[in-house]
Scaffold this active site. Structure first.
Site, PDB file in Angstrom:
ATOM      1  N   SER A 135       0.798  -1.227   0.000  1.00  0.00           N
ATOM      2  CA  SER A 135       0.000   0.000   0.000  1.00  0.00           C
ATOM      3  C   SER A 135       0.828   1.273   0.000  1.00  0.00           C
ATOM      4  O   SER A 135       0.423   2.270  -0.599  1.00  0.00           O
ATOM      5  CB  SER A 135      -0.951   0.001   1.208  1.00  0.00           C
ATOM      6  OG  SER A 135      -1.831  -1.098   1.143  1.00  0.00           O
ATOM      7  N   THR A 136       1.963   1.296   0.664  1.00  0.00           N
ATOM      8  CA  THR A 136       2.739   2.518   0.814  1.00  0.00           C
ATOM      9  C   THR A 136       4.213   2.262   0.511  1.00  0.00           C
ATOM     10  O   THR A 136       4.687   1.128   0.646  1.00  0.00           O
ATOM     11  CB  THR A 136       2.612   3.085   2.236  1.00  0.00           C
ATOM     12  OG1 THR A 136       3.154   2.143   3.166  1.00  0.00           O
ATOM     13  CG2 THR A 136       1.149   3.360   2.578  1.00  0.00           C
TER      14      THR A 136
END
Length: 451
Positions: free
Chosen positions: A22-23
């Site tokens: 996600s990041t």
């Protein structure tokens, strides 16, 4: 370990391993999760695919699954499934594919149509069957709810701290936070004096551009701070002056939620951050910081800045006064409909109603109608608002002058002031557009006196 759902038609196509985190922080620090996702190639070999028939899509590393707008890898996967090139999609968890049902269910539809299977650590699913679609649909719904739960858990403490005004936001130049967390004014007196000068100049000249020109004309720079918090002095710009005047921290207020995220209009565009109106700010805690101005003065400045934007048809603001021969620029209002009248110098100076300017309506004065409906007044101004001489037979009053230049009984005399004339315009419903001739020079002291 084979699955009964895998058929020879599936083995003739490619097996695609979809990898996503996600990041960027997770990509750098969560190496074990990344290793497990790349190890899915071995799982595909166990299910019957050859090493050459296994592809890996990892273009979405560091991107959230909340939206497919910027995920080129997910779009490539959907396109290949639509072309019947993929027989199996593998992911460490189906939540890696999408955390939004608007992206998840179209993928299930196209996989069911093209007979493509989906697999994760728990098993293999057929989106074309009722049971497989039910299980995948439940997982997709739970993953979307899980994303909302994660966000709520992360922001609950932040919001509670912001409501007390204790959240450590980035402070503007002129305010400092000591080691104990208390916010104080910058001990540099030059910074304090320059900021106070900006607010004082604006209350005097009433426009951001004039403040900028005044500072640059005097050779006065503005204090700025870089991303590391170091102070430096730069030439004044409109954006720099505007940031100082609009920042509520200088009024001693802690504000959280001054902006919002607006979704992109197109898929190839990213979402943008837009400012909220002052009455829609999420959290406002006054008297939290040492103030350079009080809150009523801050609200006055915000109203002036907002009113200086010449966007009457959208926000009903009148705009800043401009140079020109007409004295009532921005403050003349139509007495018939109540809308602001704008200035036009084509063929001589005149005020035209904004409302009558709209399409499929009369432009300004109905000059093509009969003389009985013409209501255009000519104002002659030697130094102040002068005598009205009109050719309008409706407003004509008896007098010794000729019919074309008789004095209107409803108009003020040569000693009338601008406020008196404005009050007359608002009370007299017969005035729609006023044509003015100014006999003084354009740059004389009378220009702009109305405001």
């Amino acid at each position: 370990m084979m699955s009964e759902l895998i058929q020879p038609t599936h083995l003739k196509r490619k097996a695609v391993v979809y990898i996503r985190q996600s990041t960027p922080h997770q990509v750098v620090n969560n190496q074990e999760s990344l290793r497990l996702q790349y190890a899915l190639r071995e799982r595909a070999c166990e299910l019957g695919w050859h090493e050459a028939d296994i592809d890996v899509i990892d273009a979405d590393l560091g991107l959230s699954g909340a939206s497919a707008a910027l995920r080129s890898g997910f779009k490539e996967l959907v396109g290949r499934v639509g072309l019947s090139e993929v027989g199996l999609i593998l992911s460490i968890d189906v939540t890696r594919l999408a955390r939004n049902c608007s992206d998840w269910y179209p993928l299930l539809d196209i996989c069911g149509l093209r007979e493509c299977l989906i697999a994760d650590r728990d098993g293999v699913y057929d989106p074309g069957s009722a049971n497989g679609r039910l299980l995948l649909g439940l997982k997709g719904t739970i993953s979307e709810l899980e994303l909302h739960t994660i966000r709520s858990r992360l922001t609950a403490g932040l919001i509670a701290k912001a409501k007390r005004g204790e959240l450590a936001l980035t402070l503007p130049v002129g305010l400092k936070r000591d080691p104990s967390g208390v916010v104080l004014k910058d001990p540099n007196l030059a910074v304090q004096e320059r900021l106070s000068l900006v607010f004082g100049l604006f209350l005097k000249v009433r426009t951001i551009a004039k403040v900028m020109r005044t500072l640059n004309g005097r050779g006065l720079d503005l204090p700025r701070q870089d991303r590391h918090g170091d102070l430096h002095w730069t030439r004044a710009t409109v954006s720099a002056v505007s940031c100082i005047l609009k920042n509520p921290a200088y009024a001693g207020a802690f504000v959280y939620g001054r902006t919002r995220i607006r979704a992109a209009a197109r898929d190839d565009r990213s979402s943008v951050k837009v400012a909220r109106p002052i009455d829609e700010w999420r959290i406002v805690v006054k008297d939290r910081y040492p103030a350079y101005i009080d809150w009523p003065t801050y609200e006055k400045i915000r109203n002036i800045v907002s009113d200086n934007r010449a966007e009457y048809m959208r926000t009903k603001t009148r705009g800043a006064p401009r140079d020109g021969e007409l004295l009532l620029h921005g403050i003349a209002w139509c007495a018939r409909c109540g809308h602001k009248m704008y200035v036009r110098y084509k063929g001589g100076g005149e005020y035209v109603c904004n409302h009558l300017r709209l399409p499929f309506r009369i432009a300004h004065v109905p000059a093509r109608k009969s003389r009985a409906r013409r209501r255009c007044c000519v104002w002659r101004v030697p130094e102040r608002i002068g005598t009205c001489r009109t050719r309008c037979p409706v407003a004509r009053a008896p007098g010794p002058e000729s019919e074309s230049t008789r004095r209107c009984a409803k108009m003020p005399n040569a000693t009338s002031s601008v406020p008196d004339m404005l009050q007359l315009w608002r009370n007299d419903s017969s005035i729609v557009s006023i044509r003015i001739t100014v006999l003084s020079q354009p740059n004389s002291s009378v220009v702009g006196r109305a405001r």
